[in-house]
Design a protein around this motif. Structure first.
Motif, PDB file in Angstrom:
ATOM      1  N   ALA A   1      43.846  27.507  38.975  1.00 39.44           N
ATOM      2  CA  ALA A   1      42.947  28.841  38.848  1.00 39.44           C
ATOM      3  C   ALA A   1      42.300  29.647  39.317  1.00 39.44           C
ATOM      4  CB  ALA A   1      41.290  28.227  38.214  1.00 39.44           C
ATOM      5  N   LEU A   2      42.059  31.173  38.812  1.00 38.41           N
ATOM      6  CA  LEU A   2      42.121  32.352  39.981  1.00 38.41           C
ATOM      7  C   LEU A   2      41.168  32.861  39.555  1.00 38.41           C
ATOM      8  CD1 LEU A   2      45.638  33.822  40.139  1.00 38.41           C
ATOM      9  CD2 LEU A   2      45.021  32.091  41.883  1.00 38.41           C
ATOM     10  N   GLU A   3      40.504  32.952  41.249  1.00 37.00           N
ATOM     11  CA  GLU A   3      38.370  33.924  40.727  1.00 37.00           C
ATOM     12  C   GLU A   3      38.613  34.697  41.842  1.00 37.00           C
ATOM     13  OE1 GLU A   3      35.489  30.411  41.130  1.00 37.00           O
ATOM     14  OE2 GLU A   3      34.225  32.346  41.266  1.00 37.00           O
ATOM     15  N   PRO A   4      39.115  36.650  41.367  1.00 39.51           N
ATOM     16  CA  PRO A   4      39.332  37.390  42.212  1.00 39.51           C
ATOM     17  C   PRO A   4      37.770  37.401  42.098  1.00 39.51           C
ATOM     18  CG  PRO A   4      40.332  37.805  40.156  1.00 39.51           C
ATOM     19  CD  PRO A   4      39.941  36.163  39.994  1.00 39.51           C
ATOM     20  N   THR A   5      37.327  38.103  43.552  1.00 39.64           N
ATOM     21  CA  THR A   5      35.940  38.472  44.154  1.00 39.64           C
ATOM     22  C   THR A   5      36.129  39.854  44.229  1.00 39.64           C
ATOM     23  OG1 THR A   5      37.085  38.240  46.673  1.00 39.64           O
ATOM     24  CG2 THR A   5      35.740  36.087  45.499  1.00 39.64           C
ATOM     25  N   ARG A   6      37.073  40.543  44.144  1.00 36.56           N
ATOM     26  CA  ARG A   6      36.867  42.578  44.230  1.00 36.56           C
ATOM     27  C   ARG A   6      38.154  42.971  43.690  1.00 36.56           C
ATOM     28  NH1 ARG A   6      40.989  44.281  48.534  1.00 36.56           N
ATOM     29  NH2 ARG A   6      40.877  42.233  50.051  1.00 36.56           N
ATOM     30  N   THR A   7      37.954  44.371  42.762  1.00 39.46           N
ATOM     31  CA  THR A   7      39.311  44.640  41.827  1.00 39.46           C
ATOM     32  C   THR A   7      40.071  45.234  43.240  1.00 39.46           C
ATOM     33  OG1 THR A   7      37.824  46.626  42.231  1.00 39.46           O
ATOM     34  CG2 THR A   7      37.359  45.487  40.205  1.00 39.46           C
ATOM     35  N   GLY A   8      41.407  45.649  42.882  1.00 39.11           N
ATOM     36  CA  GLY A   8      42.256  45.953  43.238  1.00 39.11           C
ATOM     37  C   GLY A   8      43.915  46.140  42.776  1.00 39.11           C
ATOM     38  N   VAL A   9      44.869  46.340  43.411  1.00 40.09           N
ATOM     39  CA  VAL A   9      45.681  45.612  42.968  1.00 40.09           C
ATOM     40  C   VAL A   9      46.740  44.979  44.155  1.00 40.09           C
ATOM     41  CG1 VAL A   9      48.380  46.558  41.486  1.00 40.09           C
ATOM     42  CG2 VAL A   9      46.098  47.856  41.570  1.00 40.09           C
ATOM     43  N   PHE A  10      47.105  43.801  43.758  1.00 41.57           N
ATOM     44  CA  PHE A  10      47.786  43.044  44.468  1.00 41.57           C
ATOM     45  C   PHE A  10      49.273  42.090  44.378  1.00 41.57           C
ATOM     46  CE2 PHE A  10      43.013  42.176  44.154  1.00 41.57           C
ATOM     47  CZ  PHE A  10      43.061  42.394  45.284  1.00 41.57           C
ATOM     48  N   ARG A  11      49.586  41.321  45.010  1.00 37.82           N
ATOM     49  CA  ARG A  11      50.857  41.087  44.664  1.00 37.82           C
ATOM     50  C   ARG A  11      51.691  39.742  44.050  1.00 37.82           C
ATOM     51  NH1 ARG A  11      56.743  41.638  46.872  1.00 37.82           N
ATOM     52  NH2 ARG A  11      58.119  42.130  45.150  1.00 37.82           N
ATOM     53  N   GLY A  12      52.238  39.087  43.531  1.00 42.75           N
ATOM     54  CA  GLY A  12      52.068  37.975  43.412  1.00 42.75           C
ATOM     55  C   GLY A  12      54.137  38.056  43.461  1.00 42.75           C
TER      56      GLY A  12
ATOM     57  N   PRO B   1      37.181  45.377  36.782  1.00 39.73           N
ATOM     58  CA  PRO B   1      35.633  44.855  36.419  1.00 39.73           C
ATOM     59  C   PRO B   1      36.100  43.713  34.544  1.00 39.73           C
ATOM     60  CG  PRO B   1      35.396  47.609  37.170  1.00 39.73           C
ATOM     61  CD  PRO B   1      37.707  47.067  37.164  1.00 39.73           C
ATOM     62  N   PRO B   2      34.822  43.086  34.451  1.00 36.60           N
ATOM     63  CA  PRO B   2      35.442  42.469  32.841  1.00 36.60           C
ATOM     64  C   PRO B   2      35.182  43.750  32.328  1.00 36.60           C
ATOM     65  CG  PRO B   2      33.503  42.184  34.208  1.00 36.60           C
ATOM     66  CD  PRO B   2      34.106  43.180  35.512  1.00 36.60           C
ATOM     67  N   GLU B   3      34.373  44.304  31.574  1.00 38.05           N
ATOM     68  CA  GLU B   3      34.019  45.068  30.657  1.00 38.05           C
ATOM     69  C   GLU B   3      35.314  46.269  30.610  1.00 38.05           C
ATOM     70  OE1 GLU B   3      32.162  46.946  33.859  1.00 38.05           O
ATOM     71  OE2 GLU B   3      32.336  45.214  32.978  1.00 38.05           O
ATOM     72  N   GLU B   4      36.163  46.796  31.679  1.00 34.47           N
ATOM     73  CA  GLU B   4      37.557  47.489  31.604  1.00 34.47           C
ATOM     74  C   GLU B   4      38.719  45.923  31.592  1.00 34.47           C
ATOM     75  OE1 GLU B   4      38.728  49.371  34.343  1.00 34.47           O
ATOM     76  OE2 GLU B   4      37.138  49.959  35.202  1.00 34.47           O
ATOM     77  N   PHE B   5      38.436  44.766  31.409  1.00 34.88           N
ATOM     78  CA  PHE B   5      39.561  44.665  31.572  1.00 34.88           C
ATOM     79  C   PHE B   5      39.247  43.879  29.927  1.00 34.88           C
ATOM     80  CE2 PHE B   5      41.265  39.762  30.278  1.00 34.88           C
ATOM     81  CZ  PHE B   5      42.032  39.395  31.054  1.00 34.88           C
ATOM     82  N   GLU B   6      38.803  43.521  29.074  1.00 35.78           N
ATOM     83  CA  GLU B   6      37.816  43.529  27.919  1.00 35.78           C
ATOM     84  C   GLU B   6      38.455  44.154  27.424  1.00 35.78           C
ATOM     85  OE1 GLU B   6      37.219  40.503  26.159  1.00 35.78           O
ATOM     86  OE2 GLU B   6      36.905  39.751  28.532  1.00 35.78           O
ATOM     87  N   ALA B   7      38.553  45.885  27.806  1.00 35.82           N
ATOM     88  CA  ALA B   7      38.850  46.643  26.893  1.00 35.82           C
ATOM     89  C   ALA B   7      40.440  46.240  26.543  1.00 35.82           C
ATOM     90  CB  ALA B   7      38.575  48.172  27.333  1.00 35.82           C
ATOM     91  N   TRP B   8      40.583  46.412  27.948  1.00 35.87           N
ATOM     92  CA  TRP B   8      42.820  46.710  28.265  1.00 35.87           C
ATOM     93  C   TRP B   8      43.364  45.519  27.171  1.00 35.87           C
ATOM     94  CZ3 TRP B   8      45.473  42.008  29.838  1.00 35.87           C
ATOM     95  CH2 TRP B   8      46.314  42.580  30.122  1.00 35.87           C
ATOM     96  N   LEU B   9      42.667  44.220  27.660  1.00 38.94           N
ATOM     97  CA  LEU B   9      42.779  43.436  26.745  1.00 38.94           C
ATOM     98  C   LEU B   9      43.063  43.093  25.514  1.00 38.94           C
ATOM     99  CD1 LEU B   9      44.677  40.012  26.957  1.00 38.94           C
ATOM    100  CD2 LEU B   9      42.060  39.554  26.729  1.00 38.94           C
ATOM    101  N   ALA B  10      42.324  44.343  24.952  1.00 36.58           N
ATOM    102  CA  ALA B  10      41.596  44.080  23.343  1.00 36.58           C
ATOM    103  C   ALA B  10      42.828  45.079  23.409  1.00 36.58           C
ATOM    104  CB  ALA B  10      40.914  44.759  22.717  1.00 36.58           C
ATOM    105  N   LYS B  11      43.291  46.076  23.877  1.00 32.58           N
ATOM    106  CA  LYS B  11      44.606  47.404  23.462  1.00 32.58           C
ATOM    107  C   LYS B  11      45.733  46.556  23.739  1.00 32.58           C
ATOM    108  CE  LYS B  11      45.526  51.996  25.006  1.00 32.58           C
ATOM    109  NZ  LYS B  11      47.289  51.389  24.519  1.00 32.58           N
TER     110      LYS B  11
END
Lengths: 360, 330
Positions: free
Chosen positions: B185-196, B217-227
């Motif tokens: 499980a991953l629990e990010p604590t700040r927004t940003g772009v990382f690399r796996g 941010p959660p609301e942006e994520f939800e909007a992105w997932l819906a799209k």
């Protein structure tokens, strides 16, 4: 000892000078008029026989040659490529052929004391210094066997039977040109392959694909001795004309093969062809080869209604990396590489069961 | 004097270089996730302990070789061997072990929201978002988007060979096996772009198997997932329209899906929204029109042994139109 070495040296020098005179002054008469001295003939012929017997593949590698479709295909290639020297069974050889040294034997004599495995070796590799050419492609032994199948029958075949076998069908009109008759002798005037399961149908193929395929046969990019011989008599203008003629043939509505008894294979083949969720690593055939609900590129062949044995053999060649083709051939190496024998058979059964008339 | 200056400059730049590794999009020392923070703390604790031990050991060594070079009494010798050789390591290792074990349950704690299934392929990542409402998976690839502050469950598997899933800034790594499911499980604590990055050698292009991780941010994520769930956008202009024709005519749909078109292949990445991703070729090229063009024409050079055939035989205009179409799939 010194004297022995000296004499040997002198002998070698004299022999070298004599050989030089023969080669550089043209003292040896290469004329084909006189033939060989009997002793030379004996040496050459015995060497030939023993070389063939030593190198012919073992009898277990000989496939079943009884299929009349194989015999017919072999006969038609023989008529196009071999008849000029060996003539038909019981037919007189041309005066030109008879003037060769050695003269090519009439076909019944040529095959009379060889087994199929020897005939295969001779047709595939040819015979040096005899005028007998090697098969025009190195790979694909399966391409040679139809000719061997015909040669195993030729001794018992009358000239009338032979001529009936190789005669081209009547062409519908003149637009195809005179050389289309030799295409039609295998592929039919209507492109349906004259019911021969060893021969692909051309009706339903795109013009661009047929032309590109003829060029690929000619260059050797697609391997087939039979088709390379046929394509080598053509140029790019002929390719375009013949492609236009066959692309204009309307596919027949009836499937060429009987689906009964193959039902399970067809179900598996359909799921693979349409993109099976169980084989996520196998590209879906239908994206290029149909049956496609939307439009599809004419640069890929339709497979619907192609004969099952032909499809299976081509799929095996793709899977084993032995086949090339047009500029898009590399796609098929990726597509077929992970398929097992059962899946190849299933795909061949599925596409053979489709009605060619339904393909756009 | 000059030599000493040069040495000093060398040491300083080496330090600066190694410190440079402490931050960035792929660094365990710049944690941006709850699990990565615990791991970073563990690292610093172990490092500090190691430094103290190193100083003590070398101090003792210095003492007996330089400061007091003569035999010591048996009593002192035994005290050092038993005390520093047996008792001290036993106690220290026991403390570190219990500390290490104490943080493990948290590392294995399950997610509390979204579940994402990631499949390791050669050499790319199949990503499926499994929504909580029970709808079908939202299929994507080669990029992971996560909501900040939530614990996302990651289910891991592999297609043909073993891979390993690792986003150093966000958490630990976990191996991926064909025919078996592992999890983290991953629990990010700040927004940003990382690399796996794939962390288990998996074939020729193992090094080119990476992916960006975008924490929103959660609301942006939800909007992105819906799209992301929607079908592909229609081509925006004539060039993209032609590109779509080329895409379908050349049989790209045998391997790639673009939802809303007849292309339904599942051999390679789903391309429904590929133009909206940050990279293509699994973190190999930027997802720009030029990047798509390069990828199509030189696939095998860019990524050795890649399954995707190269399309350099296509007319140049077809490649340009195809790249325009793909970039437009946002």
């Amino acid at each position: 000892m010194t004297r022995f070495l000296l004499h040997t040296g002198i002998l070698i020098a004299v022999a070298a000078v004599a050989a030089g005179l023969v080669v550089f002054l043209g003292l040896f008469n290469v004329s084909a008029r006189g033939g060989h001295l009997p002793s030379v003939s004996w040496v050459l012929h015995t060497t030939f026989r023993n070389a063939v017997e030593l190198r012919a593949p073992p009898a277990e590698t000989v496939p079943d040659l009884s299929d009349p479709d194989l015999v017919a295909l072999g006969a038609r290639h023989y008529d196009a490529a071999c008849h000029m020297c060996h003539a038909g069974p019981g037919e007189a050889r041309t005066a030109t052929a008879l003037s060769m040294v050695p003269a090519p034997p009439p076909i019944r004599d040529a095959v009379s004391d060889w087994e199929p495995r020897h005939l295969f070796w001779i047709v595939k590799h040819g015979v040096k210094m005899s005028g007998m050419p090697a098969w025009p492609t190195r790979s694909r032994d399966d391409d040679v066997w139809p000719v061997v199948a015909f040669l195993t029958r030729v001794a018992g075949m009358s000239l009338a039977e032979y001529e009936a076998l190789v005669a081209p069908p009547d062409m519908p009109d003149e637009t195809a040109g005179a050389d289309a008759a030799s295409c039609a002798s295998c592929h039919g005037a209507d492109g349906r392959g004259r019911g021969n399961a060893q021969v692909p149908r051309l009706d339903g193929l795109g013009e661009a694909y047929i032309a590109a395929t003829l060029a690929a046969y000619r260059s050797g990019a697609r391997q087939s001795g039979i088709m390379r011989h046929a394509a080598s008599t053509l140029d790019a203008t002929d390719d375009a004309r013949l492609a236009g003629f066959y692309a204009a043939r309307r596919p027949s509505p009836a499937p060429t093969s009987e689906p009964d008894g193959d039902r399970e294979r067809i179900v598996l083949g359909r799921s693979l062809a349409m993109g099976s969720p169980a084989r996520r690593d196998v590209p879906a055939c239908n994206a290029c080869h149909g049956p496609w609900p939307d439009r599809r590129s004419a640069l890929f062949p339709s497979l619907s209604g192609q004969p099952k044995p032909y499809l299976l053999r081509q799929l095996e060649l793709w899977r084993d990396g032995e086949r090339g083709g047009t500029a898009r051939a590399h796609l098929m190496h990726q597509a077929a590489r992970d398929l097992d024998d059962g899946e190849l058979r299933a795909l061949a059964a599925f596409y053979a069961s489709l009605d060619p008339g339904t393909d756009p | 004097m000059r030599v000493r200056l040069r040495i000093r400059a060398g040491v300083a730049s080496a330090c600066a270089l190694s410190l440079g590794g402490c931050t960035g999009v792929q660094s365990v020392l710049d944690p941006a996730g709850a699990d990565a923070e615990v791991l970073a703390t563990l690292f610093w604790v172990l490092l500090s302990g190691a430094v103290v031990l190193w100083l003590l050991l070398n101090g003792a060594f210095f003492y007996v070789t330089r400061m007091r070079v003569r035999p010591h009494s048996r009593k002192i010798g035994e005290a050092v061997i038993i005390g520093a050789g047996i008792a001290f390591p036993t106690v220290l290792l026991a403390i570190l072990l219990s500390y290490g074990l104490s943080i493990m349950p948290d590392q294995r704690a399950p997610g509390d929201g979204l579940t994402v299934r990631v499949t390791g392929e050669q050499w790319w990542w199949r990503v499926e978002y499994l929504p909580q409402d029970g709808g079908g998976p939202v299929v994507s690839a080669n990029e992971l988007r996560l909501p900040v502050g939530a614990r996302t469950e990651i289910k891991l598997t592999a297609a043909k060979v073993i891979h390993s899933f690792w986003v150093p800034n966000l958490g630990g790594k976990m191996d991926m096996f064909p025919g078996r499911e592992t999890r983290m499980a991953l629990e990010p604590t700040r927004t940003g772009v990382f690399r796996g990055q794939c962390a288990e050698f998996c074939g020729t292009s193992h090094a080119l198997m990476a992916f960006p991780v975008v924490v929103l941010p959660p609301e942006e994520f939800e909007a992105w997932l819906a799209k992301e769930r929607e079908d592909a956008a229609a081509p925006a202009d004539a060039a993209a329209e032609r590109g779509r024709e080329v895409f379908l005519a050349e049989g790209c749909g045998a391997c790639h899906a673009v939802r809303g078109t007849p292309a339904k292949g599942a051999v390679g990445p789903d391309l429904t929204h590929v133009g909206g991703r940050r990279t293509i070729g699994a973190g190999t090229l930027p997802a720009t029109a030029e990047g798509f063009g390069q990828w199509l024409a030189r696939t095998d050079h860019i990524k050795p042994d890649v399954r995707m055939p190269t399309y350099r035989a296509l007319p140049e205009q077809d490649l340009i139109d195809l790249a325009t179409y793909l970039k437009g799939l946002r």
